[in-house]
Design an enzyme around this catalytic site. Structure first.
Site, mmCIF file in Angstrom:
data_model
loop_
_atom_site.group_PDB
_atom_site.id
_atom_site.type_symbol
_atom_site.label_atom_id
_atom_site.label_comp_id
_atom_site.label_asym_id
_atom_site.label_seq_id
_atom_site.Cartn_x
_atom_site.Cartn_y
_atom_site.Cartn_z
ATOM 1 N N SER A 17 65.600 55.086 60.849
ATOM 2 C CA SER A 17 65.820 55.848 60.142
ATOM 3 C C SER A 17 66.694 56.686 59.994
ATOM 4 C CB SER A 17 64.182 56.683 60.892
ATOM 5 O OG SER A 17 64.335 56.943 62.105
ATOM 6 N N ASN A 90 67.418 46.877 66.536
ATOM 7 C CA ASN A 90 68.409 47.785 66.980
ATOM 8 C C ASN A 90 68.876 49.531 66.929
ATOM 9 O OD1 ASN A 90 70.828 49.765 65.134
ATOM 10 N ND2 ASN A 90 68.989 50.864 64.735
ATOM 11 N N SER A 142 75.768 46.386 73.069
ATOM 12 C CA SER A 142 77.049 47.178 73.138
ATOM 13 C C SER A 142 77.715 46.683 73.701
ATOM 14 C CB SER A 142 76.493 48.856 73.771
ATOM 15 O OG SER A 142 77.929 49.378 74.185
ATOM 16 N N TYR A 155 71.019 51.496 80.761
ATOM 17 C CA TYR A 155 71.974 51.185 79.341
ATOM 18 C C TYR A 155 71.999 50.252 79.410
ATOM 19 C CZ TYR A 155 73.888 51.712 74.543
ATOM 20 O OH TYR A 155 74.361 51.913 73.293
ATOM 21 N N ALA A 156 73.717 49.811 80.446
ATOM 22 C CA ALA A 156 74.311 48.626 80.289
ATOM 23 C C ALA A 156 73.636 47.246 80.874
ATOM 24 C CB ALA A 156 75.434 48.941 81.670
ATOM 25 N N ALA A 157 72.442 47.951 81.613
ATOM 26 C CA ALA A 157 71.305 46.529 82.169
ATOM 27 C C ALA A 157 71.231 46.420 81.052
ATOM 28 C CB ALA A 157 70.735 47.070 83.489
ATOM 29 N N LYS A 159 71.756 46.706 77.376
ATOM 30 C CA LYS A 159 72.258 45.867 76.954
ATOM 31 C C LYS A 159 72.823 44.498 77.183
ATOM 32 C CE LYS A 159 71.823 49.052 73.904
ATOM 33 N NZ LYS A 159 71.055 48.345 72.159
ATOM 34 N N ILE A 188 80.703 53.939 68.392
ATOM 35 C CA ILE A 188 80.853 54.575 67.029
ATOM 36 C C ILE A 188 80.023 55.929 66.453
ATOM 37 C CG2 ILE A 188 79.440 53.375 64.449
ATOM 38 C CD1 ILE A 188 80.778 51.538 66.010
HETATM 39 P P1 NAP Z 1 70.494 57.077 67.320
HETATM 40 O O1 NAP Z 1 71.637 57.314 65.928
HETATM 41 O O2 NAP Z 1 70.621 57.588 67.900
HETATM 42 O O3 NAP Z 1 69.289 56.585 66.496
HETATM 43 C C1 NAP Z 1 68.026 55.498 67.073
HETATM 44 C C2 NAP Z 1 67.099 55.110 66.253
HETATM 45 O O4 NAP Z 1 66.598 54.574 66.812
HETATM 46 C C3 NAP Z 1 66.398 56.664 66.173
HETATM 47 O O5 NAP Z 1 65.885 55.538 64.356
HETATM 48 C C4 NAP Z 1 65.314 56.267 66.256
HETATM 49 O O6 NAP Z 1 63.616 57.074 66.410
HETATM 50 C C5 NAP Z 1 64.529 54.833 67.032
HETATM 51 N N1 NAP Z 1 64.194 54.663 67.688
HETATM 52 C C6 NAP Z 1 64.712 55.511 69.625
HETATM 53 N N2 NAP Z 1 63.793 54.801 70.216
HETATM 54 C C7 NAP Z 1 63.000 54.012 69.638
HETATM 55 C C8 NAP Z 1 61.419 53.017 70.349
HETATM 56 N N3 NAP Z 1 61.075 53.271 71.701
HETATM 57 N N4 NAP Z 1 60.763 53.354 69.146
HETATM 58 C C9 NAP Z 1 61.352 53.063 67.788
HETATM 59 N N5 NAP Z 1 62.670 53.691 67.346
HETATM 60 C C10 NAP Z 1 63.402 53.602 68.607
HETATM 61 O O7 NAP Z 1 71.242 55.751 67.783
HETATM 62 P P2 NAP Z 1 72.515 54.688 67.158
HETATM 63 O O8 NAP Z 1 73.724 54.858 67.891
HETATM 64 O O9 NAP Z 1 72.575 54.532 65.730
HETATM 65 O O10 NAP Z 1 72.198 53.562 67.830
HETATM 66 C C11 NAP Z 1 72.001 52.607 67.150
HETATM 67 C C12 NAP Z 1 71.956 51.246 68.415
HETATM 68 O O11 NAP Z 1 73.111 50.612 68.677
HETATM 69 C C13 NAP Z 1 71.462 51.747 69.488
HETATM 70 O O12 NAP Z 1 70.897 49.743 70.217
HETATM 71 C C14 NAP Z 1 72.252 51.819 70.193
HETATM 72 O O13 NAP Z 1 71.912 51.396 71.750
HETATM 73 C C15 NAP Z 1 73.266 50.705 70.238
HETATM 74 N N6 NAP Z 1 74.695 51.084 69.749
HETATM 75 C C16 NAP Z 1 75.576 52.683 69.697
HETATM 76 C C17 NAP Z 1 76.888 52.675 69.761
HETATM 77 C C18 NAP Z 1 77.349 54.003 69.165
HETATM 78 O O14 NAP Z 1 78.187 54.362 69.133
HETATM 79 N N7 NAP Z 1 76.194 54.457 68.309
HETATM 80 C C19 NAP Z 1 77.711 51.768 70.399
HETATM 81 C C20 NAP Z 1 76.729 50.225 70.697
HETATM 82 C C21 NAP Z 1 75.452 50.426 70.544
HETATM 83 P P3 NAP Z 1 62.850 57.853 66.261
HETATM 84 O O15 NAP Z 1 63.732 58.883 66.831
HETATM 85 O O16 NAP Z 1 62.402 58.169 65.412
HETATM 86 O O17 NAP Z 1 62.131 56.629 67.388
#
Ligand code: NAP
Length: 247
Positions: A17, A90, A142, A155-157, A159, A188
């Protein structure tokens, strides 16, 4: 005109989303997939699905941490869109704290969403994929799972756990024609990183050889490749998309 490489395939994108998941959902929809957008907030999931290109997508409210909800959601996706060919795990959260202050709930919630959530969805779709002898699972881990990060033990654990899950699922399902890979994004620009202060970003930039934070589309393009036919001989790999942070 050549057919799109994911034409008619059903793809589940958890956390589709917003942020990285939304960009991945768009890239898969652009490639011809019918996308099921998963998130806890029903309105956000349904709206994001309706805004994807090419139509035929749907949003489903589901907490990835809850196995019963996950099984019911996979059933609903298959009834509405068809058999699942692609799963992108994701959805993820952070609950940062230093080790000595980290609460049990902070540790458990992050493991439940980031690691158990990916297990729940992978288990639920894999029976059908194995039967059809085709499928692709992509986990979003990550660089923090590869390098560690002070203040993010939970978080690190979670991932790092996804790295083991990816390789185990890849080995277990390979003989049935199902692939499993992971992307390890660096930093990102999304809601998740919006909280970083100017000085934190400055500090990070020194660790990134390409010298900038990444954009969601730079993850989405790699995701489209890894789940598609061009990556048909790639499984069990963790691909860092991080401006060169980990090499
Ligand atoms: P974000 O903008 O916070 O979006 C997170 C998404 O996950 C939202 O759509 C949220 O929707 C959903 N979500 C969270 N908990 C959930 C649950 N228990 N059940 C179902 N949906 C859930 O995060 P993002 O930065 O795009 O990150 C996406 C992924 O990439 C994550 O796994 C994150 O760890 C990884 N990542 C991000 C970065 C970065 O720099 N941004 C770097 C490395 C890895 P709802 O809140 O409606 O549930």
């Amino acid at each position: 005109m050549n057919a799109l490489e994911l034409e008619g395939q059903v793809a589940i994108v958890t956390g589709g989303s917003r942020g990285i998941g939304r960009a991945i959902a768009e890239a898969l929809a652009d490639a011809g997939a019918k996308v099921a957008v998963i998130g806890r907030n029903a309105d956000a999931a349904v709206t994001a699905a309706a805004e994807l290109p090419r139509g035929g997508h749907a949003g489903f409210p589901c907490d990835v941490a809850d196995p019963a909800q996950v099984n019911a959601t996979v059933k609903a996706v298959e009834e509405q869109l068809g058999p699942v060919a692609i799963l992108v795990n994701n959805a993820g959260i952070t609950r940062d704290n230093i080790l000595i202050r980290m609460k049990d709930e902070e540790f458990d919630e992050v493991i439940a969403a980031n690691l158990k959530g990916a297990f729940n969805f992978s288990r639920s779709v894999s029976r059908g994929m194995m039967k059809r002898r085709a499928g692709s699972i992509l986990n979003i881990t990550s660089v923090v799972g590869l390098m560690g990060n002070a203040g993010q033990a939970n978080y690190a654990a979670s991932k790092a756990g996804l790295v083991g899950l990816t390789k185990s699922v890849a080995k277990e399902l390979a003989s049935r024609g199902v692939r499993c890979n992971a992307i390890a994004p660096g930093f990102i620009r999304t809601d998740m990183t919006d909280d970083l202060t100017e000085s934190q970003v400055e500090g990070l930039l020194h660790q990134i050889p390409l010298g900038t934070l990444g954009e969601v589309d730079q993850i989405a393009g790699v995701a489209r490749f890894l789940v598609g036919p061009g990556a048909g001989y790639i499984t069990g790999q963790i691909l860092a998309v991080d401006g060169g942070m980990v090499m």
